[in-house]
Design a protein around this motif. Structure first.
Motif, mmCIF file in Angstrom:
data_model
loop_
_atom_site.group_PDB
_atom_site.id
_atom_site.type_symbol
_atom_site.label_atom_id
_atom_site.label_comp_id
_atom_site.label_asym_id
_atom_site.label_seq_id
_atom_site.Cartn_x
_atom_site.Cartn_y
_atom_site.Cartn_z
ATOM 1 N N THR A 129 0.908 -1.290 0.055
ATOM 2 C CA THR A 129 -0.156 -0.138 -0.045
ATOM 3 C C THR A 129 0.742 1.380 -0.150
ATOM 4 O O THR A 129 0.585 2.371 -0.812
ATOM 5 C CB THR A 129 -0.967 -0.214 1.102
ATOM 6 N N PRO A 130 1.758 1.581 0.672
ATOM 7 C CA PRO A 130 2.699 2.669 0.758
ATOM 8 C C PRO A 130 3.336 2.896 -0.801
ATOM 9 O O PRO A 130 3.224 4.097 -1.182
ATOM 10 C CB PRO A 130 3.775 2.336 1.621
ATOM 11 N N ARG A 131 3.668 1.990 -1.446
ATOM 12 C CA ARG A 131 4.171 2.149 -2.934
ATOM 13 C C ARG A 131 3.072 2.715 -3.688
ATOM 14 O O ARG A 131 3.255 3.453 -4.500
ATOM 15 C CB ARG A 131 4.754 0.817 -3.271
ATOM 16 N N LEU A 132 1.812 2.088 -3.605
ATOM 17 C CA LEU A 132 0.724 2.415 -4.326
ATOM 18 C C LEU A 132 0.318 3.978 -4.217
ATOM 19 O O LEU A 132 0.084 4.612 -4.895
ATOM 20 C CB LEU A 132 -0.557 1.694 -4.011
ATOM 21 N N VAL A 133 0.261 4.100 -2.548
ATOM 22 C CA VAL A 133 0.045 5.686 -2.478
ATOM 23 C C VAL A 133 1.051 6.636 -2.961
ATOM 24 O O VAL A 133 0.588 7.821 -3.366
ATOM 25 C CB VAL A 133 0.006 5.883 -0.823
ATOM 26 N N ALA A 134 2.244 6.273 -3.066
ATOM 27 C CA ALA A 134 3.356 6.959 -3.541
ATOM 28 C C ALA A 134 2.993 7.214 -4.898
ATOM 29 O O ALA A 134 3.496 8.249 -5.599
ATOM 30 C CB ALA A 134 4.556 6.543 -3.162
#
Length: 459
Positions: A315-320
């Motif tokens: 999820t952090p990668r997708l948000v970024a």
């Protein structure tokens, strides 16, 4: 993140895991509690509702108390209260003792949860580091609920009282770790406390949650339900009037001009409502219609806890890459799909037929729960982070109560003229519609980029 920051995050994740697993384990143990203590259906329902009343009724006040009187102090004190009254629940020999224990435990969670969330949002700088911390925190809370279903089944097999004693042990461990790891910080209280605002919003939330819970029994006392809604709304209107004039408001109404915050809270209410409605209905389907044990039911839902792995990693990668709003919309689309996939359920479905819903729901949690927490706290001044956390958790809890109540009402109403399977199928429209409504709200945030308004300090 530094070792100290990881230590703080570890303690706070433990606290939110405790809250999630406590609720889930009790739900699984209810049949055993009823059989041992000889509780009526009304008393058993009251034990569940008491926690919801305490949690939902005091959450906003708990968030403001963290801002005013110190987040560490509130977390430690109410964690201790949580420990004591969980133990009291385990020692209960009658329904009323259990009801009081659950109500006070709910109140403790209402003060403890926003305090923990605001410690994260004030300890980690806004941006990737805070986002990662919030995603890990949210994933841990969701995993607590999923794992609690399995743990509840195992502990109930030993004895239902362990469903209360296990949180006592976990609370004590978290408390021991929190004392040295959570840094001391000066409380931000100054001037007068908004006593009138605190009283009116607490009365309003208690009555509104009570009215929503009463929707579970549509044939019993519509007059009382309508009266609770009416008085609750009147108290809410009085609260707004008080806050407009208060020099030190409990809730600065200007914070509601933050459109991403409002949208995140509305989506959170509907998302929580959809999941808890579905969890209630699938428990009915598996245990009452199919004859599965509580442990088998918990294991069936265990795959939903995949979000505990995906939320802090994927999820952090997708948000970024795609932005918070797009990730939330994607998560809510998965949630809608998960519930729609379960609508054609039959009375002889294999687990393979159920699995697509379970795995899709796990993806939905991974993409939605944490990013909603980020959206509900971004752009909020440090001295209002507790209030922002309180608002978000109030909507999660109110949404859960509303989802369960509406699903129950539809299920009970349909049972009068249809088979149990048809009643469950009809009630499954509740989570599907709620998730789809949340998706529509999220999609409005993709129309154009928005910048959250800068909060103003209150003199």
């Amino acid at each position: 993140m530094s070792a100290r920051e990881w230590g703080v995050l570890f303690v706070l994740c433990g606290a939110i895991f405790l809250e999630g697993i406590d609720v889930a384990m009790l739900n699984v143990a209810l049949p055993s509690i009823r059989a041992d203590l000889g509780l009526s259906t009304a008393m058993l329902s009251g034990v569940v509702s008491a926690y919801v009343l305490g949690y939902g009724g005091f959450m906003l006040l708990g968030g403001r108390a963290a801002d005013l009187f110190g987040r560490r102090r509130m977390l430690l004190f109410w964690l201790t209260v949580f420990l004591v009254f969980s133990g009291l629940g385990g020692l209960a020999t009658d329904g009323w003792t259990l009801l009081v224990a659950r109500f006070v435990t709910g109140v403790a969670a209402a003060f403890m949860t926003p305090a923990g969330l605001s410690i994260i949002t004030t300890s980690f700088a806004e941006g990737p580091r805070r986002n990662k911390a919030l995603l890990v925190y949210a994933a841990t809370g969701a995993a607590g609920f999923s794992l609690g279903l399995v743990a509840g089944g195992l502990l109930t097999a030993i004895g239902w009282r362990w469903v209360f004693f296990a949180p006592v042990i976990l609370s004590a461990l978290i408390l021991a770790a929190a004392l040295p790891l959570i840094p001391r910080a000066r409380a931000s209280a100054r001037g007068r406390t908004d006593v009138a605002g605190a009283l009116t919003i607490t009365v309003a939330m208690l009555l509104l949650v009570y009215a929503v819970v009463r929707l579970e029994r549509p044939a019993e006392g519509w007059g009382w339900t309508a009266a609770a809604f009416a008085v609750g709304l009147a108290a809410l209107a009085a609260f707004v009037a008080i806050e407009r004039r208060s020099p030190a408001p409990l809730l600065r109404l200007g914070i509601l001009a933050n459109r991403p915050l409002v949208r995140a809270n509305a989506a959170a209410l509907l998302f929580a409502g959809s999941f808890f409605a579905f969890q209630f209905l699938i428990t009915l389907y598996l245990q009452e219609l199919r004859g599965w044990s509580s442990l088998e039911t918990g294991l069936a839902l265990l795959v939903v806890a995949i979000d505990a792995i995906l939320a802090p990693t994927l999820t952090p990668r997708l948000v970024a890459r795609f932005g918070n709003a797009r990730v939330i919309a994607g998560g809510l689309a998965f949630a809608t799909l998960a519930y729609v996939l379960f609508l054609p359920v039959t009375d002889d479905w294999t687990y393979a037929a159920m699995f697509p819903t379970m795995i899709t729901l796990g993806l939905a949690f991974a993409l939605t729960y944490g990013p909603l927490t980020i959206a509900a706290t971004d752009g909020v001044a440090e001295h209002e982070q507790g209030v922002a956390g309180g608002l978000l958790n109030t909507n999660f809890q109110f949404g859960a109560a509303l989802g369960i109540s509406l699903a129950t009402a539809v299920h009970v109403a349909t049972l009068t003229t249809a088979s149990p399977l048809t009643a469950i199928r009809t009630a499954l429209l509740v989570p599907a519609i709620a998730a789809a409504s949340a998706l529509v709200i999220a999609l409005t945030g993709l129309r154009k980029p928005e910048v959250a308004p800068e909060p103003q300090l209150v003199a």
